[in-house]
Design a protein around this motif. Structure first.
Motif, PDB file in Angstrom:
ATOM      1  N   GLY A 210       0.826  -1.201   0.000  1.00 39.42           N
ATOM      2  CA  GLY A 210       0.000   0.000   0.000  1.00 39.42           C
ATOM      3  C   GLY A 210       0.865   1.257   0.000  1.00 39.42           C
ATOM      4  O   GLY A 210       0.562   2.233  -0.700  1.00 39.42           O
ATOM      5  N   ILE A 211       1.945   1.230   0.765  1.00 41.63           N
ATOM      6  CA  ILE A 211       2.875   2.365   0.790  1.00 41.63           C
ATOM      7  C   ILE A 211       3.574   2.504  -0.560  1.00 41.63           C
ATOM      8  O   ILE A 211       3.719   3.601  -1.096  1.00 41.63           O
ATOM      9  N   ARG A 212       3.995   1.370  -1.134  1.00 32.52           N
ATOM     10  CA  ARG A 212       4.677   1.427  -2.436  1.00 32.52           C
ATOM     11  C   ARG A 212       3.750   1.949  -3.536  1.00 32.52           C
ATOM     12  O   ARG A 212       4.218   2.510  -4.530  1.00 32.52           O
ATOM     13  N   ASP A 213       2.445   1.773  -3.365  1.00 30.47           N
ATOM     14  CA  ASP A 213       1.492   2.227  -4.388  1.00 30.47           C
ATOM     15  C   ASP A 213       1.204   3.719  -4.309  1.00 30.47           C
ATOM     16  O   ASP A 213       0.560   4.270  -5.216  1.00 30.47           O
ATOM     17  N   ILE A 214       1.662   4.368  -3.245  1.00 37.17           N
ATOM     18  CA  ILE A 214       1.437   5.806  -3.123  1.00 37.17           C
ATOM     19  C   ILE A 214       2.259   6.515  -4.202  1.00 37.17           C
ATOM     20  O   ILE A 214       3.470   6.308  -4.311  1.00 37.17           O
ATOM     21  N   SER A 215       1.627   7.319  -4.985  1.00 37.14           N
ATOM     22  CA  SER A 215       2.309   7.969  -6.107  1.00 37.14           C
ATOM     23  C   SER A 215       3.269   9.056  -5.617  1.00 37.14           C
ATOM     24  O   SER A 215       3.078   9.645  -4.556  1.00 37.14           O
ATOM     25  N   ALA A 216       4.278   9.279  -6.408  1.00 37.44           N
ATOM     26  CA  ALA A 216       5.238  10.374  -6.211  1.00 37.44           C
ATOM     27  C   ALA A 216       6.123  10.235  -4.978  1.00 37.44           C
ATOM     28  O   ALA A 216       6.694  11.209  -4.509  1.00 37.44           O
ATOM     29  N   LEU A 217       6.262   9.025  -4.452  1.00 40.74           N
ATOM     30  CA  LEU A 217       7.215   8.849  -3.367  1.00 40.74           C
ATOM     31  C   LEU A 217       8.621   9.031  -3.913  1.00 40.74           C
ATOM     32  O   LEU A 217       8.951   8.534  -4.990  1.00 40.74           O
ATOM     33  N   LYS A 218       9.459   9.716  -3.161  1.00 37.22           N
ATOM     34  CA  LYS A 218      10.845   9.928  -3.583  1.00 37.22           C
ATOM     35  C   LYS A 218      11.601   8.613  -3.592  1.00 37.22           C
ATOM     36  O   LYS A 218      12.372   8.329  -4.496  1.00 37.22           O
ATOM     37  N   LYS A 219      11.376   7.785  -2.570  1.00 36.01           N
ATOM     38  CA  LYS A 219      12.023   6.475  -2.501  1.00 36.01           C
ATOM     39  C   LYS A 219      11.036   5.460  -1.947  1.00 36.01           C
ATOM     40  O   LYS A 219      10.672   5.510  -0.768  1.00 36.01           O
ATOM     41  N   LYS A 220      10.615   4.565  -2.798  1.00 30.94           N
ATOM     42  CA  LYS A 220       9.703   3.518  -2.356  1.00 30.94           C
ATOM     43  C   LYS A 220      10.458   2.527  -1.474  1.00 30.94           C
ATOM     44  O   LYS A 220      11.630   2.240  -1.731  1.00 30.94           O
ATOM     45  N   PRO A 221       9.816   1.985  -0.446  1.00 31.59           N
ATOM     46  CA  PRO A 221      10.498   1.000   0.411  1.00 31.59           C
ATOM     47  C   PRO A 221      10.885  -0.245  -0.373  1.00 31.59           C
ATOM     48  O   PRO A 221      10.141  -0.694  -1.245  1.00 31.59           O
ATOM     49  N   SER A 222      12.051  -0.784  -0.058  1.00 30.18           N
ATOM     50  CA  SER A 222      12.595  -1.917  -0.788  1.00 30.18           C
ATOM     51  C   SER A 222      12.457  -3.212   0.005  1.00 30.18           C
ATOM     52  O   SER A 222      11.953  -3.224   1.132  1.00 30.18           O
ATOM     53  N   THR A 223      12.941  -4.296  -0.589  1.00 26.49           N
ATOM     54  CA  THR A 223      12.897  -5.602   0.071  1.00 26.49           C
ATOM     55  C   THR A 223      13.661  -5.590   1.384  1.00 26.49           C
ATOM     56  O   THR A 223      13.176  -6.088   2.406  1.00 26.49           O
ATOM     57  N   SER A 224      14.860  -5.021   1.369  1.00 27.49           N
ATOM     58  CA  SER A 224      15.668  -5.003   2.592  1.00 27.49           C
ATOM     59  C   SER A 224      14.981  -4.208   3.695  1.00 27.49           C
ATOM     60  O   SER A 224      15.067  -4.554   4.880  1.00 27.49           O
ATOM     61  N   GLU A 225      14.270  -3.143   3.317  1.00 26.98           N
ATOM     62  CA  GLU A 225      13.561  -2.346   4.317  1.00 26.98           C
ATOM     63  C   GLU A 225      12.340  -3.092   4.859  1.00 26.98           C
ATOM     64  O   GLU A 225      11.996  -2.961   6.037  1.00 26.98           O
ATOM     65  N   LEU A 226      11.708  -3.887   4.007  1.00 31.96           N
ATOM     66  CA  LEU A 226      10.605  -4.725   4.488  1.00 31.96           C
ATOM     67  C   LEU A 226      11.107  -5.723   5.529  1.00 31.96           C
ATOM     68  O   LEU A 226      10.469  -5.921   6.574  1.00 31.96           O
ATOM     69  N   LEU A 259      10.594   2.013   6.839  1.00 30.32           N
ATOM     70  CA  LEU A 259      10.159   1.883   5.447  1.00 30.32           C
ATOM     71  C   LEU A 259      10.411   3.141   4.624  1.00 30.32           C
ATOM     72  O   LEU A 259      10.817   3.065   3.466  1.00 30.32           O
ATOM     73  N   LEU A 260      10.145   4.301   5.221  1.00 29.25           N
ATOM     74  CA  LEU A 260      10.341   5.561   4.519  1.00 29.25           C
ATOM     75  C   LEU A 260      11.569   6.258   5.077  1.00 29.25           C
ATOM     76  O   LEU A 260      11.746   6.331   6.294  1.00 29.25           O
ATOM     77  N   LYS A 261      12.397   6.798   4.197  1.00 29.56           N
ATOM     78  CA  LYS A 261      13.695   7.338   4.613  1.00 29.56           C
ATOM     79  C   LYS A 261      13.890   8.807   4.260  1.00 29.56           C
ATOM     80  O   LYS A 261      15.017   9.280   4.193  1.00 29.56           O
TER      81      LYS A 261
END
Length: 277
Positions: A210-226, A259-261
């Motif tokens: 759901g977070i990754r689907d948010i548009s215009a994120l500067k950096k989407k959370p990655s596998t390592s962050e999950l 998740l968000l940096k």
């Protein structure tokens, strides 16, 4: 010997084909993908799965191609000559081997990781064309050509920050690691946390995607962050009921900082929440 993934690394069929094709063709394997998708870890797992030694060369913005071959310490030699040291007569004492030289010197085939090649200057890849193609280079100080005893398996990673030269790309086998879909991510999570409650995992993945689907994120959370976030959920004893109640349009999930940096991405979610409240 074929690479088929490992117990610690979930490799897709396409990735396994790419690794084995590069080994067969004796070409460097160029791996691209989002940060945190396991590009660097791939080299470690290939070396482990094939029972081969790993040499690593982590590239920085100031790295020069010559450093991967060798460096001549003329300053130390001058100082030793002034002190009357005997070793000054052998120039080899002042040659520091780089990662490529060490990989070339190995008696058995090794894996060589050139990590984040796109961090260096644009000319950096071109400066390595001869060495990676012919698997040899000339040491002027020793007046001899250094050749690989056994051609190493070369894995090169890139975060796609810069375009790589066409001449360099022609010499590589290319693979892009796509971001894992939900089912693949389940397998990856299970590798790290085999005893994690499946319903909790499902809810956590719902929040994550759901977070990754948010548009215009500067950096989407990655596998390592999950994976880091999952650990915090377990240590923090976050229950299924807490995750089920998470609505990104109304509130932040627990431990969102894993998740968000960036403050910009935090603000984007806050603005989204204000629109719906």
């Amino acid at each position: 010997m074929q690479f088929e993934g490992s117990s610690k690394y979930v490799a897709t069929r396409e990735l396994m084909i790419a690794v084995n094709a590069a080994i067969t063709l004796e070409r460097p394997l160029l791996i691209k993908g989002e940060p945190g998708t396991g590009k660097t870890m791939l080299a470690y797992e290939v070396a482990n799965a094939l029972n081969k030694k790993l040499f690593t060369w982590h590239i920085k913005s100031t790295t020069k191609a010559q450093q991967g071959l060798y460096e001549y310490d003329a300053v130390s030699r001058l100082r030793d000559s002034q002190l009357g040291e005997e070793k000054v007569h052998d120039i080899a004492n002042y040659i520091k081997k780089g990662s490529l030289w060490e990989a070339f010197d190995a008696e058995e085939q090794v894996v060589l990781l050139i990590d984040e090649i796109d961090k260096a200057d644009i000319e950096f890849p071109n400066d390595l064309l001869q060495e990676l193609d012919k698997m040899e280079f000339y040491c002027y100080e020793l007046r001899k050509t250094i050749k690989a005893k056994k051609r190493p398996i070369v894995i090169i990673t890139s975060n796609n920050e810069k375009e790589l030269p066409d001449a360099f790309l022609r010499r590589c086998f290319f693979h892009y690691i796509r971001f894992p879909d939900r089912n693949t991510m389940k397998f990856i999570t299970e590798v790290h946390y085999p005893s994690l409650d499946r319903k909790l995992m499902d809810e956590a993945l719902t929040v994550f995607y759901g977070i990754r689907d948010i548009s215009a994120l500067k950096k989407k959370p990655s596998t390592s962050e999950l994976i880091d976030w999952m650990k915090l959920l377990i240590v923090g004893k976050v229950g299924l009921d807490q995750l089920e109640k998470v609505d990104l349009q109304k509130e932040f999930p627990p431990f969102l900082g894993a998740l968000l940096k960036s403050e910009q991405d935090m603000e984007r979610i806050e603005k989204m929440q204000r629109r719906y409240n």
